[in-house]
Motif scaffolding. Structure first.
Motif, PDB file in Angstrom:
ATOM      1  N   ILE A   1       0.872  -1.180   0.000  1.00 37.19           N
ATOM      2  CA  ILE A   1       0.000   0.000   0.000  1.00 37.19           C
ATOM      3  C   ILE A   1       0.901   1.219   0.000  1.00 37.19           C
ATOM      4  N   GLN A   2       0.777   2.030  -1.039  1.00 36.09           N
ATOM      5  CA  GLN A   2       1.661   3.180  -1.239  1.00 36.09           C
ATOM      6  C   GLN A   2       0.869   4.484  -1.171  1.00 36.09           C
ATOM      7  N   HIS A   3       1.505   5.501  -0.625  1.00 40.62           N
ATOM      8  CA  HIS A   3       0.926   6.841  -0.610  1.00 40.62           C
ATOM      9  C   HIS A   3       1.682   7.642  -1.660  1.00 40.62           C
ATOM     10  N   MET A   4       0.956   8.116  -2.666  1.00 41.26           N
ATOM     11  CA  MET A   4       1.580   8.823  -3.790  1.00 41.26           C
ATOM     12  C   MET A   4       1.053  10.251  -3.842  1.00 41.26           C
ATOM     13  N   ASP A   5       1.878  11.128  -4.378  1.00 40.64           N
ATOM     14  CA  ASP A   5       1.476  12.522  -4.545  1.00 40.64           C
ATOM     15  C   ASP A   5       0.605  12.646  -5.787  1.00 40.64           C
TER      16      ASP A   5
ATOM     17  N   GLN B   1       3.503  -3.670 -16.716  1.00 41.38           N
ATOM     18  CA  GLN B   1       2.360  -2.991 -16.112  1.00 41.38           C
ATOM     19  C   GLN B   1       1.729  -3.886 -15.062  1.00 41.38           C
ATOM     20  N   PHE B   2       1.193  -3.252 -14.010  1.00 45.16           N
ATOM     21  CA  PHE B   2       0.507  -3.991 -12.958  1.00 45.16           C
ATOM     22  C   PHE B   2      -0.601  -3.109 -12.406  1.00 45.16           C
ATOM     23  N   PRO B   3      -1.658  -3.748 -11.871  1.00 46.09           N
ATOM     24  CA  PRO B   3      -2.799  -2.968 -11.390  1.00 46.09           C
ATOM     25  C   PRO B   3      -2.606  -2.456  -9.964  1.00 46.09           C
ATOM     26  N   GLY B   4      -3.224  -1.316  -9.705  1.00 41.20           N
ATOM     27  CA  GLY B   4      -3.288  -0.752  -8.361  1.00 41.20           C
ATOM     28  C   GLY B   4      -4.694  -0.222  -8.158  1.00 41.20           C
ATOM     29  N   VAL B   5      -5.202  -0.367  -6.931  1.00 43.19           N
ATOM     30  CA  VAL B   5      -6.559   0.093  -6.617  1.00 43.19           C
ATOM     31  C   VAL B   5      -6.455   1.366  -5.787  1.00 43.19           C
ATOM     32  N   ILE B   6      -7.142   2.414  -6.237  1.00 40.84           N
ATOM     33  CA  ILE B   6      -7.179   3.660  -5.478  1.00 40.84           C
ATOM     34  C   ILE B   6      -8.030   3.403  -4.235  1.00 40.84           C
ATOM     35  N   ARG B   7      -7.421   3.524  -3.054  1.00 36.61           N
ATOM     36  CA  ARG B   7      -8.136   3.255  -1.802  1.00 36.61           C
ATOM     37  C   ARG B   7      -8.616   4.530  -1.119  1.00 36.61           C
ATOM     38  N   ALA B   8      -7.855   5.632  -1.261  1.00 40.85           N
ATOM     39  CA  ALA B   8      -8.249   6.885  -0.597  1.00 40.85           C
ATOM     40  C   ALA B   8      -7.591   8.060  -1.297  1.00 40.85           C
ATOM     41  N   ILE B   9      -8.274   9.195  -1.241  1.00 37.64           N
ATOM     42  CA  ILE B   9      -7.730  10.442  -1.773  1.00 37.64           C
ATOM     43  C   ILE B   9      -7.951  11.491  -0.694  1.00 37.64           C
ATOM     44  N   GLU B  10      -6.854  12.033  -0.187  1.00 39.86           N
ATOM     45  CA  GLU B  10      -6.921  13.052   0.863  1.00 39.86           C
ATOM     46  C   GLU B  10      -6.027  14.200   0.445  1.00 39.86           C
ATOM     47  N   GLY B  11      -6.645  15.269  -0.053  1.00 33.54           N
ATOM     48  CA  GLY B  11      -5.866  16.407  -0.540  1.00 33.54           C
ATOM     49  C   GLY B  11      -5.007  15.981  -1.710  1.00 33.54           C
ATOM     50  N   ASP B  12      -3.697  16.161  -1.602  1.00 35.92           N
ATOM     51  CA  ASP B  12      -2.774  15.779  -2.667  1.00 35.92           C
ATOM     52  C   ASP B  12      -2.197  14.377  -2.474  1.00 35.92           C
ATOM     53  N   SER B  13      -2.675  13.649  -1.451  1.00 38.27           N
ATOM     54  CA  SER B  13      -2.187  12.299  -1.178  1.00 38.27           C
ATOM     55  C   SER B  13      -3.178  11.265  -1.709  1.00 38.27           C
ATOM     56  N   VAL B  14      -2.665  10.344  -2.524  1.00 41.40           N
ATOM     57  CA  VAL B  14      -3.486   9.281  -3.090  1.00 41.40           C
ATOM     58  C   VAL B  14      -2.943   7.953  -2.569  1.00 41.40           C
ATOM     59  N   THR B  15      -3.812   7.167  -1.910  1.00 39.22           N
ATOM     60  CA  THR B  15      -3.414   5.862  -1.385  1.00 39.22           C
ATOM     61  C   THR B  15      -3.746   4.803  -2.429  1.00 39.22           C
ATOM     62  N   VAL B  16      -2.706   4.051  -2.852  1.00 41.74           N
ATOM     63  CA  VAL B  16      -2.866   3.029  -3.879  1.00 41.74           C
ATOM     64  C   VAL B  16      -2.484   1.671  -3.294  1.00 41.74           C
ATOM     65  N   ASP B  17      -3.369   0.703  -3.468  1.00 42.35           N
ATOM     66  CA  ASP B  17      -3.160  -0.660  -2.968  1.00 42.35           C
ATOM     67  C   ASP B  17      -2.706  -1.534  -4.139  1.00 42.35           C
ATOM     68  N   PHE B  18      -1.460  -2.022  -4.058  1.00 44.00           N
ATOM     69  CA  PHE B  18      -0.906  -2.865  -5.118  1.00 44.00           C
ATOM     70  C   PHE B  18      -1.031  -4.358  -4.804  1.00 44.00           C
ATOM     71  N   ASN B  19      -1.755  -4.708  -3.732  1.00 48.38           N
ATOM     72  CA  ASN B  19      -2.043  -6.120  -3.471  1.00 48.38           C
ATOM     73  C   ASN B  19      -2.991  -6.612  -4.556  1.00 48.38           C
ATOM     74  N   HIS B  20      -2.966  -7.913  -4.820  1.00 51.11           N
ATOM     75  CA  HIS B  20      -3.935  -8.482  -5.760  1.00 51.11           C
ATOM     76  C   HIS B  20      -5.325  -8.195  -5.199  1.00 51.11           C
ATOM     77  N   PRO B  21      -6.278  -7.794  -6.057  1.00 53.53           N
ATOM     78  CA  PRO B  21      -7.621  -7.477  -5.556  1.00 53.53           C
ATOM     79  C   PRO B  21      -8.288  -8.621  -4.782  1.00 53.53           C
ATOM     80  N   LEU B  22      -7.863  -9.858  -5.017  1.00 49.22           N
ATOM     81  CA  LEU B  22      -8.453 -10.996  -4.303  1.00 49.22           C
ATOM     82  C   LEU B  22      -7.574 -11.493  -3.146  1.00 49.22           C
ATOM     83  N   ALA B  23      -6.517 -10.740  -2.823  1.00 44.27           N
ATOM     84  CA  ALA B  23      -5.652 -11.128  -1.705  1.00 44.27           C
ATOM     85  C   ALA B  23      -6.489 -11.213  -0.433  1.00 44.27           C
ATOM     86  N   GLY B  24      -6.223 -12.241   0.365  1.00 45.39           N
ATOM     87  CA  GLY B  24      -6.920 -12.410   1.633  1.00 45.39           C
ATOM     88  C   GLY B  24      -8.255 -13.123   1.524  1.00 45.39           C
TER      89      GLY B  24
END
Length: 149
Positions: free
Chosen positions: A80-84, A109-132
């Motif tokens: 899970i990465q926090h990107m600008d 290329q690999f998929p990432g799911v946008i989990r949250a957007i707070e101001g200029d911070s975008v949280t991207v989840d690079f786990n497989h969507p079916l992980a867990g």
């Protein structure tokens, strides 16, 4: 002459549905009308998936369940990465739940799911969507091609 049997190195053409424990379909080659081509031993399949395919032949159908550890793994907090916001195209539609393609340094290329957007911070989840998740596979083997010795 006997049909080829799935074993190490075999190419398997199959249709599959991937279902969640609530019965919803997460993915389906049947829905897209395009079978999958998988090669045992190339690292693209989990050990649990490969084990479930071993010994099958053309025309075989099988339903089986795999726990997260044998399917898509458990979510990894390090994925899970926090990107600008500036790292995304100015016209990119960023909404929670959107799956976007990202390009790695090696060009893959690999998929990432946008989990949250707070101001200029975008949280991207690079786990497989079916992980867990425990998943149920419903497969039909269309063809098996053995690698030449």
């Amino acid at each position: 002459m006997s049909d080829a049997v799935v074993g190490p190195g075999a190419q398997v053409f199959l249709h599959f549905n991937v279902e969640l424990t609530d019965g919803s379909v997460a993915d389906s080659t049947r829905a897209h009308g395009k079978p999958a081509r998988l090669t045992l031993g190339d690292g693209s399949l989990s050990a649990g998936m490969e084990k479930a395919l071993l010994g099958l032949s053309k025309g075989d159908k099988k339903r089986f369940s795999l726990p997260p550890e044998e399917a898509f793994g458990q979510p990894n907090p390090d994925n899970i990465q926090h990107m600008d916001r500036t790292q995304f195209a100015a016209d990119a539609e960023l909404t929670e739940g959107t799956i976007m393609a990202f390009t790695a340094m090696d060009g893959n290329q690999f998929p990432g799911v946008i989990r949250a957007i707070e101001g200029d911070s975008v949280t991207v989840d690079f786990n497989h969507p079916l992980a867990g998740q425990t998943v149920l596979f419903d497969i039909e083997v269309l063809d098996v091609i053995l690698r030449e010795a």
